[in-house]
Write an enzyme that holds these catalytic residues in place. Structure first.
Site, PDB file in Angstrom:
ATOM      1  N   HIS A   1       4.989  -0.298  -1.064  1.00 14.06           N
ATOM      2  CA  HIS A   1       4.297  -1.381  -0.368  1.00 14.06           C
ATOM      3  C   HIS A   1       5.118  -1.895   0.808  1.00 14.06           C
ATOM      4  O   HIS A   1       4.613  -2.006   1.927  1.00 14.06           O
ATOM      5  CB  HIS A   1       4.035  -2.510  -1.368  1.00 14.06           C
ATOM      6  CG  HIS A   1       3.067  -3.531  -0.906  1.00 14.06           C
ATOM      7  ND1 HIS A   1       1.709  -3.319  -0.850  1.00 14.06           N
ATOM      8  CD2 HIS A   1       3.250  -4.814  -0.475  1.00 14.06           C
ATOM      9  CE1 HIS A   1       1.092  -4.403  -0.420  1.00 14.06           C
ATOM     10  NE2 HIS A   1       2.013  -5.325  -0.175  1.00 14.06           N
TER      11      HIS A   1
ATOM     12  N   ASP B   1       1.024   2.090  -4.346  1.00 14.30           N
ATOM     13  CA  ASP B   1       2.264   1.899  -3.585  1.00 14.30           C
ATOM     14  C   ASP B   1       3.258   0.998  -4.308  1.00 14.30           C
ATOM     15  O   ASP B   1       4.206   0.501  -3.715  1.00 14.30           O
ATOM     16  CB  ASP B   1       1.963   1.360  -2.191  1.00 14.30           C
ATOM     17  CG  ASP B   1       1.401  -0.063  -2.190  1.00 14.30           C
ATOM     18  OD1 ASP B   1       1.335  -0.698  -3.260  1.00 14.30           O
ATOM     19  OD2 ASP B   1       1.038  -0.554  -1.107  1.00 14.30           O
TER      20      ASP B   1
ATOM     21  N   SER C   1      -0.409  -6.085   3.935  1.00 12.13           N
ATOM     22  CA  SER C   1      -0.613  -6.698   2.636  1.00 12.13           C
ATOM     23  C   SER C   1      -1.624  -7.846   2.711  1.00 12.13           C
ATOM     24  O   SER C   1      -2.740  -7.660   3.191  1.00 12.13           O
ATOM     25  CB  SER C   1       0.741  -7.163   2.089  1.00 12.13           C
ATOM     26  OG  SER C   1       0.660  -7.555   0.756  1.00 12.13           O
TER      27      SER C   1
END
Length: 436
Positions: free
Chosen positions: A410, A376, A210
């Site tokens: 995610h 995601d 991320s």
């Protein structure tokens, strides 16, 4: 002689996970041999996945009488995330929220802690900072990835390291002060060199999740090319954290007219706290990625990545705050580029992800209509494709591989067993690659 053309490997959308995922991986009986043959890995976690300590000086002016008295002059304590303390005493919530906020120092031209608050990142160089008491954080951070890497021969402090960072701060445009990120760069440079030296001078593999990908890309782009060629074997980016997202625009809009932060510390950091953090601007959509595509839609006006300053003003940010976006974050967003190092990007797809947010009557205090696209759940597929296009247009980039894992969220990228198998498989394949 012209350099050879880049190798670009784009995995099809449907990635079949088979029993061959660990073909060639070291068995449990040969961990010692595996450790001696693996390139060192340094993990950069996602947003909010680094723990922070704080201490209070006499200059601290608490928002309530109970916030400062018990802490001032008593040394370091866990500021983020002190889940255990909050479970025992919920009245501490306003204290932690106040102590986490940042202020902008006009004289220094940089962000800093609130007056009277000193802070530090916990356990830099190790993965201990990724472990949280809060159940909500366990699957959001890299704890399970650390365990999965341990299963194929990686060992904490030997060939596995962590690079946590203070996620409230952000890199800034050239010429702008960003002391926190500058300190992080220096620390990560030394960690990379030390990790390589401890492992027979093998170059390191940086693995990010991320927002850690944004930190890693800025770190690499600001590092000299000869140094990168010597010390960095590969960048593996999980759940691509660069290019921004329309989701943060919705988060900013949702706090308009609401003077109270969410009723949890985590909610405060992810929403209300963003307004004081330098990172709020780094999370916004990049014009280079999204162009003039409408992202926030109202009856009278649409907002794209190109007119974000107008949007920020519309949702209540001050002129000074908008100016900081223009001068500190926007130049980096316009210069969005992949670093010249071999790269593998692994992203989840097949999950509804915010594409556009509609406030038909222009009332940002109301609930919007959300138009979803693919991605995601956090990172839109368009951001992933943008990175692929940028790498494809760069004649200096020798190797890029894109892996898309269907039906993976995610956080599922670093917590679901099937996704973790793919991630570890790709890291092992990077180990076996010869230099481009």
């Amino acid at each position: 002689m012209a350099p050879p053309p880049p190798q670009r490997l784009f995995t099809p959308l449907v990635l079949l996970l088979t029993t061959l995922l660990f073909a060639g991986a070291p068995s449990a009986a040969h961990h010692g041999d595996a450790a001696s043959g693996l390139h060192p890995v340094i993990l950069l976690p996602g947003y909010s996945c680094s723990q922070l300590d704080a201490r209070l000086t006499d200059d601290y002016d608490p928002p309530t009488t109970g916030c400062g008295v018990r802490r001032q002059g008593r040394g370091w304590f866990r500021l983020w995330e002190n889940y255990t303390a909050l479970q025992a005493d919920p009245s501490l919530l306003p204290c932690y929220q106040d102590q986490l906020r940042l202020v902008y120092d006009r004289a220094a031209g940089d962000y800093r802690n609130a007056p009277g608050v000193k802070s530090r990142v916990v356990s830099f160089g190790t993965t201990r900072s990724f472990r949280f008491d809060d159940p909500a954080q366990k699957n959001a951070c890299m704890e399970k990835l650390v365990e999965a890497l341990g299963g194929v021969g990686y060992r904490e402090g030997a060939n596995l390291f962590g690079a946590p960072y203070d996620f409230r701060y952000a890199p800034a445009a050239p010429g702008k002060a960003a002391r926190s990120f500058a300190n992080f760069r220096s620390s990560l440079t030394r960690l990379v060199e030390r990790a390589s030296e401890r492992n027979r001078d093998r170059p390191v593999i940086l693995v990010t999740h991320s927002f850690g990908g944004f930190y890693a890309m800025e770190f690499l782009n600001q590092s000299p090319l000869p140094w990168r060629l010597r010390y960095v074997k590969h960048l593996v980016m999980l759940s691509n954290g660069v290019g921004g997202s329309a989701l943060i625009m919705q988060v900013l809009a949702s706090t308009t007219g609401n003077p109270l932060p969410p009723p949890t510390l985590r909610g405060s950091v992810l929403a209300f706290g963003n307004r004081s953090f330098a990172t709020v601007f780094s999370l916004l959509p990049s014009p280079k990625v999204y162009g003039d595509t409408p992202l926030v839609i109202t009856r009278s006006k649409n907002y794209s990545a190109y007119n974000l300053p107008e949007f920020l003003a519309a949702v209540g940010l001050s002129d000074d705050e908008v100016a900081r976006y223009r001068t500190r974050a926007l130049p980096l967003a316009l210069n969005f580029r992949a670093p010249v190092v071999p790269m593998t990007a692994i992203n989840g797809v097949g999950v509804p992800t915010v594409d556009k947010v509609v406030y038909e009557d222009g009332n940002f205090t109301g609930m919007p209509q959300v138009v979803n696209g693919d991605g995601d759940g956090i990172v839109n597929l368009e951001t992933v494709r943008a990175l692929e296009r940028l790498v494809g247009d760069d004649p200096d980039q020798r190797y890029f591989k894109s892996v898309l894992i269907p039906n993976t969220t995610h956080n599922g990228m670093i917590s679901d067993d099937s996704a973790l198998k793919t991630v570890v498989k790709e890291i092992l394949e990077v180990n076996q690659r010869t230099s481009s």
